[in-house]
Design a protein around this motif. Structure first.
Motif, mmCIF file in Angstrom:
data_model
loop_
_atom_site.group_PDB
_atom_site.id
_atom_site.type_symbol
_atom_site.label_atom_id
_atom_site.label_comp_id
_atom_site.label_asym_id
_atom_site.label_seq_id
_atom_site.Cartn_x
_atom_site.Cartn_y
_atom_site.Cartn_z
ATOM 1 N N UNK A 129 0.798 -1.229 0.000
ATOM 2 C CA UNK A 129 0.000 0.000 0.000
ATOM 3 C C UNK A 129 0.831 1.279 0.000
ATOM 4 N N UNK A 130 2.007 1.222 0.612
ATOM 5 C CA UNK A 130 2.869 2.415 0.636
ATOM 6 C C UNK A 130 3.473 2.643 -0.748
ATOM 7 N N UNK A 140 0.288 4.524 10.098
ATOM 8 C CA UNK A 140 -0.495 5.766 10.116
ATOM 9 C C UNK A 140 -0.842 6.128 8.671
ATOM 10 N N UNK A 141 -1.921 5.556 8.129
ATOM 11 C CA UNK A 141 -2.235 5.778 6.716
ATOM 12 C C UNK A 141 -2.308 7.250 6.315
ATOM 13 N N UNK A 146 -7.529 2.553 4.223
ATOM 14 C CA UNK A 146 -6.903 1.583 5.119
ATOM 15 C C UNK A 146 -7.417 0.197 4.722
ATOM 16 N N UNK A 147 -7.010 -0.824 5.444
ATOM 17 C CA UNK A 147 -7.470 -2.169 5.102
ATOM 18 C C UNK A 147 -6.405 -3.206 5.371
ATOM 19 N N UNK A 148 -6.290 -4.194 4.467
ATOM 20 C CA UNK A 148 -5.370 -5.302 4.705
ATOM 21 C C UNK A 148 -4.423 -5.485 3.520
ATOM 22 N N UNK A 149 -3.208 -5.888 3.833
ATOM 23 C CA UNK A 149 -2.216 -6.209 2.816
ATOM 24 C C UNK A 149 -2.069 -7.721 2.689
ATOM 25 N N UNK A 150 -1.802 -8.171 1.471
ATOM 26 C CA UNK A 150 -1.596 -9.602 1.252
ATOM 27 C C UNK A 150 -0.129 -9.902 0.933
ATOM 28 N N UNK A 151 0.777 -9.099 1.513
ATOM 29 C CA UNK A 151 2.202 -9.382 1.310
ATOM 30 C C UNK A 151 2.501 -10.818 1.717
ATOM 31 N N UNK A 178 3.659 -4.559 -15.074
ATOM 32 C CA UNK A 178 2.872 -3.342 -14.886
ATOM 33 C C UNK A 178 2.114 -3.297 -13.580
ATOM 34 N N UNK A 179 2.137 -4.382 -12.808
ATOM 35 C CA UNK A 179 1.438 -4.420 -11.514
ATOM 36 C C UNK A 179 2.396 -4.076 -10.384
ATOM 37 N N UNK A 180 2.055 -3.046 -9.622
ATOM 38 C CA UNK A 180 2.904 -2.624 -8.514
ATOM 39 C C UNK A 180 3.130 -3.747 -7.514
ATOM 40 N N UNK A 181 2.063 -4.490 -7.207
ATOM 41 C CA UNK A 181 2.206 -5.568 -6.223
ATOM 42 C C UNK A 181 3.176 -6.641 -6.704
#
Length: 331
Positions: A129-130, A140-141, A146-151, A178-181
């Motif tokens: 997300x960052x 501290x968004x 806000x929410x959840x990360x799937x790292x 092309x996908x940030x994740x």
């Protein structure tokens, strides 16, 4: 007499308009108020992991008293894998001013975060997300997101790969650059691989139609393939499995839906539980908390899933200690 009646009607009308224009936050709404909770959902593509996250989110709302057909209205929009669809979907959702929006996967979250800075946005299945510029920090968004990360537990996944394929020296990674994740995950894979005695060969795609060819490009070069939680590649996971099976190449995936389709194994996230966790965060916002003050959460427990049927097909022996720890064994 007519003037008095007209004045009374005007005053009543003005009072009604003031009531309708109240900017009382959605968070203060009561389940018994008679006004349904309005939730927009934007999802990049349909595949089992993202669908499970959405289902988990809605189940958490239901558990907390918000149910479709009663006091919950859900506007679910899916981009069908086409990133060009995301911006108009996001803008339309924002213009309808729902009480909150659920954004599933990084491209969806980026689109809707660009469309509104006021409506609370819950994210899920977002790896970084960052890095995606959705929040200032995980703790501290500082934004309406806000929410959840799937790292993924990438280190543990690569260690599992080494356990299952001890002779592996070179692994292939297939992803959409092309996908940030995906960029974040592949960077992490490359950082960790050398410490485990592994070299990494990359194969990038720009559409699901390219996934099979990208997998074929790794044949003869790698002893195993790692599939991150890349929305494009996971959507075409059958192509990866087909080529890998034909060439007896084990696949370690970032999540269990690919194992269900024929990959060898994963140690990863339960996306339904991640969606439920996101839904519980939505309830906190409904009850008055502000997203900018709520840390982004991650899943704390990961599950091993083994496809024993695939192992037998490609000639991989699963150690008993790994089988013993598995939450699920597909036979």
């Amino acid at each position: 007499m007519k003037k008095l009646i007209t004045l009374s009607m005007v005053l009543l009308l003005l009072a009604g308009l003031v009531g309708c224009g109240s900017n009382q936050p959605a968070a203060t709404k009561d389940k018994g108020s008679g006004k349904a909770l309005q939730v927009g959902i934007i999802q990049i593509v349909e595949h089992p992991a993202l669908d499970a996250a959405r289902e988990g989110f809605l189940e958490a709302l239901k558990k907390n008293g918000y149910e479709e057909g009663k006091n919950l209205v859900v506007n679910y929009q899916n981009a069908q894998g086409d990133a060009n669809n995301l911006q108009p979907i996001a803008q339309k959702l924002a213009s309808e001013k729902p009480d909150l929006i659920l954004a599933i996967a990084t491209p969806s979250a980026q689109a809707v975060a660009g469309a509104t800075k006021d409506i609370p946005i819950l994210i899920t299945a977002v790896t970084d997300p960052v890095g995606a510029k959705l929040v200032n920090s995980l703790q501290k968004p500082g934004t309406n997101v806000t929410g959840t990360t799937d790292m993924n537990p990438i280190k543990e996944q690569l260690e599992l790969l080494k356990q299952l394929v001890p002779g592996a020296k070179n692994i292939g990674v297939i992803y959409n650059a092309g996908e940030q994740n995906s960029q974040t995950q592949v960077k992490k894979v490359k950082e960790l691989a050398s410490g485990l005695g592994l070299e990494v060969s990359e194969a990038t795609v720009t559409s699901t139609a390219e996934v099979m060819q990208a997998t074929q490009s790794l044949v003869g070069k790698v002893q195993a393939i790692y599939v991150p939680t890349d929305n494009m590649v996971v959507s075409a996971a059958n192509s990866v499995v087909q080529v890998a099976d034909q060439n007896k190449i084990p696949i370690i995936s970032g999540e269990s839906s690919v194992v269900e389709k024929g990959a060898l194994a994963t140690i990863g996230i339960d996306y339904k539980k991640l969606g439920e966790q996101t839904g519980e965060m939505a309830i906190r916002i409904i009850n008055g908390e502000k997203p900018q003050d709520m840390p982004v959460e991650s899943q704390k427990e990961f599950s091993i899933v083994i496809n024993k049927k695939n192992a037998d097909k490609i000639g991989v022996t699963i150690p008993e200690e790994v089988l013993g720890k598995a939450a699920k064994v597909i036979k």
